[in-house]
Write an enzyme that holds these catalytic residues in place. Structure first.
Site, short mmCIF file in Angstrom:
data_model
loop_
_atom_site.label_atom_id
_atom_site.label_comp_id
_atom_site.label_asym_id
_atom_site.label_seq_id
_atom_site.Cartn_x
_atom_site.Cartn_y
_atom_site.Cartn_z
N LEU A 61 -30.60 -64.88 0.57
CA LEU A 61 -31.35 -63.99 -0.31
C LEU A 61 -30.49 -63.41 -1.42
CD1 LEU A 61 -33.70 -62.26 2.27
CD2 LEU A 61 -33.99 -64.42 1.04
N ARG A 62 -29.19 -63.73 -1.43
CA ARG A 62 -28.27 -63.53 -2.55
C ARG A 62 -27.90 -62.09 -2.88
NH1 ARG A 62 -26.55 -68.53 -1.98
NH2 ARG A 62 -27.85 -70.15 -2.91
N HIS A 177 -21.65 -73.37 10.19
CA HIS A 177 -21.88 -74.48 9.26
C HIS A 177 -20.92 -75.58 9.71
CE1 HIS A 177 -22.61 -75.96 4.98
NE2 HIS A 177 -21.69 -76.79 5.43
N ASP A 314 -32.86 -72.74 5.40
CA ASP A 314 -31.68 -72.79 4.54
C ASP A 314 -32.08 -72.59 3.08
OD1 ASP A 314 -29.03 -72.92 3.84
OD2 ASP A 314 -28.87 -75.09 3.97
N HIS A 318 -30.96 -70.97 -6.69
CA HIS A 318 -29.97 -70.94 -7.78
C HIS A 318 -30.73 -70.79 -9.09
CE1 HIS A 318 -26.65 -72.13 -5.17
NE2 HIS A 318 -27.43 -73.07 -4.67
#
Length: 438
Positions: A61-62, A177, A314, A318
């Site tokens: 969600l940045r 990851h 995921d 961007h």
């Protein structure tokens, strides 16, 4: 019996199966009755399906620091539109979410926004640098639900092992990851015939499987250190965005052995494959990369038989400018919170006869089990965090209509069914699309 909302003539389907048609009365944040009653608002849901709200264990969600790509408002609104009542945010922000104060601030802001519920994951190591562990106890007390350095692989096995031990002592799972940095190198797509033909650097499937194999050995070691006891009702290790048949084989073997391990798969690895990169379009650039059709088929089978525990989007937004760079320079990732359910309902249930209750389990009970949350079933007394969706309405994916700031999609133009029309969080409507044209 009085309530706030009555959803009439609705078909009930959850992970346990189909339960016929009912009149669902909702009030005080819960399902009050399946046999109707008085309510302030009535919805005629003839032809629609009511299910538990979806839970996403993996979204970017940045916020903080990358709000130009996404922020909590746009991301949680996108989640609600996608039928999600609950979302786990990854900590690879600027700065990383590695302190209790950061976790608490995210939860407080998300509560004010009032869309899908936010459950922050916190970094396993300080600054996500892979060296010094974060304070697991303080992060857990602040509301962190996972510890992960997602976006960066954990190269130091000793740090990961100690992190698993500390996390387990506070009831947390470590999420990874799983890619070996040395084997991955600078790969921008799957290593194989397509990458060789295009002359692009490849990311070998063995980068994933080698790291999974190592991390499973670490789980065995940590179990020995803990006297054979992992965290109650949770796994020691959760493997993110599984992409390969070989990686799945290792997970399947570990589960057969009884190791406390879970995993997820993303919609893109189930519905797309490396051939899409023939176009040289960065829309298809993800990490781990799209693999072969055989890998996608294996993952579908793993989802069906329960080797894969859940769907994790995921969601990785961007800016348009970034994704329009060439394939070597464009960032990895796609937004998919708003299309995950209709995509897999259409591609798996409608086209392949994948059992609907099983797919719902992987969107609802599966991720909740991974996170240690209680399941939500369609019965009186259950929490009214629900999604109402249309199994028949078909419309194309239109990225320009996304609530997400990322207005692009590799599925743009695909005609899908199963679109959510109402999402409830504890009985409160966080998305309403009941007036959308057919």
């Amino acid at each position: 019996m009085n309530g706030e909302l009555l959803i009439q003539h609705v078909r009930l389907v959850d992970s346990r199966g189909e339960h016929g048609t009912a009149d669902v009365l909702i009030g005080q944040g819960r399902i009050l009755s399946l046999e109707g009653g008085d309510a302030r608002r009535h919805i005629d849901a003839s032809g629609l399906i009511l299910s538990p709200g979806f839970c996403d264990p993996h979204a970017h969600l940045r916020e903080p620091g990358q709000e130009v790509k996404e922020d909590l408002t746009s991301g949680l609104t996108a989640a609600a539109r996608g039928g999600y009542s609950d979302v786990v945010s990854m900590p690879n922000t600027l700065p990383p979410v590695d302190r209790a104060e950061g976790v608490a601030a995210l939860k407080e802001k998300a509560a004010r926004i009032g869309q899908a519920r936010l459950h922050p994951a916190a970094a396993l190591t300080q600054g996500q640098e892979g060296k010094r562990l974060t304070e697991a106890r303080l992060l857990a007390e602040a509301g962190a639900v996972l510890l992960t350095d997602d976006g960066r692989t954990n190269e130091d096995a000793g740090v990961l092992a100690l992190g698993m031990q500390y996390a387990a002592s506070w009831g947390l799972t470590v999420s990874v990851h799983a890619e070996d940095a040395g084997l991955r190198r600078g790969g921008v797509m799957n290593e194989g015939g397509v990458s060789f033909r295009l002359g692009l650097p490849g990311n070998s499937v063995y980068a994933e499987s080698a790291r999974i194999a190592r991390d499973l050995e670490i789980v065995r070691y940590v179990l020995a250190q803990l006297g054979g006891r992992g965290p109650q009702a949770k796994a020691l290790l959760h493997v993110q965005h599984l992409s390969s048949a070989r990686g799945l084989e290792l997970i399947r073997q570990a589960k057969a052995e009884g190791l406390p391990v879970t995993c997820e798969v993303g919609p893109h690895h189930l519905t797309l494959s490396e051939e899409r990169l023939e176009s040289l379009d960065p829309l298809y650039k993800v990490a781990p990369p799209l693999r072969t059709p055989a890998d996608a088929e294996a993952l579908i089978q793993g989802l069906l038989d329960g080797s894969i525990d859940c769907i994790g989007t995921d969601h990785a937004p961007h800016t348009q400018d970034e994704k329009e760079l060439d394939l070597l320079r464009a960032p990895f990732g796609i937004p998919n919170l708003e299309v995950g359910w209709p995509l897999l309902y259409t591609e798996l249930v409608l086209k392949r006869d994948f059992p609907l209750p099983v797919l719902l389990e992987r969107f609802t009970d599966g991720p909740r089990r991974v996170l240690g949350f209680e399941a939500i079933w369609l019965e009186a007394g259950a929490e009214a965090s629900l999604v109402l969706w249309n199994p028949d309405q078909e419309r194309p994916v239109e990225p320009q209509r996304f609530a997400s700031k990322a207005k692009f999609s590799p599925w743009a133009g695909w005609k899908l069914r199963g679109w959510p029309v109402l999402t409830l969080v504890e009985g409160r409507a966080v998305f309403e699309g009941l007036e959308q044209p057919a």
